[in-house]
Write an enzyme that holds these catalytic residues in place. Structure first.
Site, PDB file in Angstrom:
ATOM      1  N   GLU A 181       0.836  -1.050   0.052  1.00 58.73           N
ATOM      2  CA  GLU A 181       0.189   0.370  -0.371  1.00 58.73           C
ATOM      3  C   GLU A 181       0.878   1.086   0.360  1.00 58.73           C
ATOM      4  OE1 GLU A 181      -4.163   2.195   2.721  1.00 58.73           O
ATOM      5  OE2 GLU A 181      -3.324   0.535   3.912  1.00 58.73           O
ATOM      6  N   ALA A 205      -1.940   7.920   6.688  1.00 55.42           N
ATOM      7  CA  ALA A 205      -1.529   7.876   7.967  1.00 55.42           C
ATOM      8  C   ALA A 205      -0.005   6.787   7.172  1.00 55.42           C
ATOM      9  CB  ALA A 205      -2.296   6.741   8.482  1.00 55.42           C
ATOM     10  N   HIS A 206       0.314   7.403   5.837  1.00 59.33           N
ATOM     11  CA  HIS A 206       1.552   7.009   5.878  1.00 59.33           C
ATOM     12  C   HIS A 206       2.536   7.949   5.619  1.00 59.33           C
ATOM     13  CE1 HIS A 206      -0.108   3.848   2.856  1.00 59.33           C
ATOM     14  NE2 HIS A 206      -0.778   4.112   3.214  1.00 59.33           N
ATOM     15  N   HIS A 246     -10.028   0.714   0.121  1.00 63.21           N
ATOM     16  CA  HIS A 246     -10.830   1.401   0.534  1.00 63.21           C
ATOM     17  C   HIS A 246     -11.289   2.281   0.119  1.00 63.21           C
ATOM     18  CE1 HIS A 246      -7.026   3.690   1.365  1.00 63.21           C
ATOM     19  NE2 HIS A 246      -6.943   3.185   2.676  1.00 63.21           N
ATOM     20  N   ASN A 282     -11.733   6.597   0.962  1.00 60.37           N
ATOM     21  CA  ASN A 282     -11.247   6.994   2.317  1.00 60.37           C
ATOM     22  C   ASN A 282      -9.598   7.665   1.488  1.00 60.37           C
ATOM     23  OD1 ASN A 282     -12.813   4.288   3.817  1.00 60.37           O
ATOM     24  ND2 ASN A 282     -12.565   6.281   5.207  1.00 60.37           N
ATOM     25  N   ASP A 314     -16.624  -0.674   9.486  1.00 62.94           N
ATOM     26  CA  ASP A 314     -16.019  -0.318  11.008  1.00 62.94           C
ATOM     27  C   ASP A 314     -17.407   0.755  11.697  1.00 62.94           C
ATOM     28  OD1 ASP A 314     -15.047   1.953   9.836  1.00 62.94           O
ATOM     29  OD2 ASP A 314     -13.700   0.903  10.816  1.00 62.94           O
ATOM     30  N   ASP A 356      -8.560  -3.537   7.340  1.00 67.08           N
ATOM     31  CA  ASP A 356      -7.260  -1.975   6.959  1.00 67.08           C
ATOM     32  C   ASP A 356      -6.865  -2.399   8.618  1.00 67.08           C
ATOM     33  OD1 ASP A 356      -5.083  -0.712   5.970  1.00 67.08           O
ATOM     34  OD2 ASP A 356      -7.121   1.181   6.304  1.00 67.08           O
ATOM     35  N   GLY A 387      -5.349   3.190   9.239  1.00 65.44           N
ATOM     36  CA  GLY A 387      -6.076   1.976  10.024  1.00 65.44           C
ATOM     37  C   GLY A 387      -7.554   1.812  11.024  1.00 65.44           C
TER      38      GLY A 387
END
Length: 386
Positions: free
Chosen positions: A131, A142-143, A218, A221, A250, A276, A312
């Site tokens: 990813e 969040a990378h 995803h 997102n 979720d 994820d 995640g």
């Protein structure tokens, strides 16, 4: 920590089961031998067996996007803690799992892939998912922004080589220079090209699909929202029959109404629920790592310490299954399709798993009346015996 299981020797028959498949539910039985289903029948079993007391049996869940759990983080490449993560997700019914990495220096990604390839060869993982690092800085989530780079077919070929034939998926932003050639390289190497973490326009996304992109990482997102004059990647990915859309169900990443909207457009055959999940899955709230980034988990929701981006999830596939039925309104057969049959098809494994049928692996989840996991079997071996 090693993965333990209750071994089954010889043939075993599971009776008094409500067997759920994509096409319906029937009361019946199934026989398992040498790790595979040999017979599936309706009504009373022809021989004494292990009675499931009328509980539902569904195929083992297939998670094609998972970063870890139980303190283990696949991006580190650490095999011991990766085994802990795999064991956690197996207990929650995920019998087939792809290990997802996050953006990082290319040598580090290659080293992690090489290490995780050992677990693929041991049969514990179904493959490796990069990813990144070929994703948009504007949609990196969040990378680590410092690890992102423009795609290079030659560089990606090196990562595939490091994975020793076990690289299954690449997430890439279709608008980046070199993206289309890298998508073509991935497809030529037998790697699924997934479009995501992208700021692409509708037309740029369609170009990525034409180059060979067949999965939406995803959906919703880390991509622009739907717009009536600028539909962006969401519309392009949803409308194309060649694309399977991932969804994180979720209740936090995506509103149930938008899950239902995507499902209504793509249908169960083009929808794959994913977790994820990151290393905090199965653990208490606290500070954790996702690649190079510090993550604060509060009330089970993971966000970056710096900036607050979603980082995640702490989701497991059984919880995603329950939410699909209770919150989204899917039938049990539809929930089976999006948690097992469709992701198995994405991986090219439909002939081995994803449905309960003779000849398939004996990967099964026994569910209570409230859809909690009562038992998990993987390759004919009880992980948790009902």
């Amino acid at each position: 920590m090693s993965i333990s299981a209750s071994h089954v020797t010889g043939a075993v028959t599971l009776s008094d089961a409500r067997i759920v498949g994509p096409d319906g539910i029937h009361d019946g039985w199934l026989t398992i031998e040498d790790g595979r289903i040999t017979h599936v029948g309706q009504g009373p079993a022809p021989r004494d067996g292990h009675s499931l007391g009328g509980r539902h049996v569904v195929p083992g869940f297939v998670d094609i996007h998972n970063h870890g759990g139980a303190g283990g983080s696949f991006p580190t490449g650490d095999q011991e803690t990766a085994r802990d993560a795999i064991a956690l997700h197996q207990r929650h019914g995920t019998t087939t799992l792809v290990a997802s990495l996050v953006s990082g220096p290319v040598p580090s990604l290659a080293a992690a892939a090489s290490s995780l390839a050992d677990l693929c060869e041991d049969g514990l993982l179904a493959g490796i998912h990069f990813e990144g690092p070929y994703i948009s800085k504007d949609r990196c989530g969040a990378h680590d922004p410092g690890a992102l780079r423009d795609p290079s077919p030659e560089e990606f070929a090196g990562l595939v080589k490091a994975g020793r034939g076990h690289v299954r998926m690449l997430t890439i932003a279709a608008e980046l220079p070199g993206a289309l050639d890298t998508i073509r390289e991935a497809v030529a190497s037998g790697v699924i090209a997934a479009i995501g973490h992208s700021d692409a326009t509708f037309d740029q996304t369609r170009a990525g699909i034409e180059a060979g992109g067949t999965v939406a990482t995803h959906l919703y997102n880390a991509m622009p929202a739907l717009g009536h004059r600028a539909p962006g990647p969401i519309a392009a990915l949803l409308e194309d029959e060649r694309v399977t859309v991932e969804l994180i169900n979720d209740g936090f990443h995506v509103h149930p109404a938008m899950i239902k909207l995507a499902f209504d457009v793509a249908g169960p055959g083009r929808t794959a629920l994913i977790t994820d999940a990151m290393m905090a899955t199965g653990l208490s709230d606290g500070i954790y790592q996702l690649g190079a980034m510090a993550v604060d988990v509060t009330n089970g929701q993971a966000r970056l310490v710096e900036g607050g981006s979603i980082a995640g999830s702490t989701l497991t596939m059984d919880a995603a299954f329950r939410r699909a039925v209770r919150e989204v309104g899917l039938t049990l057969p539809e929930a089976v399709q999006v948690t097992a049959a469709t992701p198995a098809r994405v991986l090219g494994l439909s002939d081995r798993l994803g449905t309960i049928a003779a000849g398939r692996f004996a990967d099964l989840v026994v569910l209570s009346s409230d859809l909690e996991v009562d038992g998990v079997m993987r390759r004919g071996i009880w992980i948790t015996e009902p």
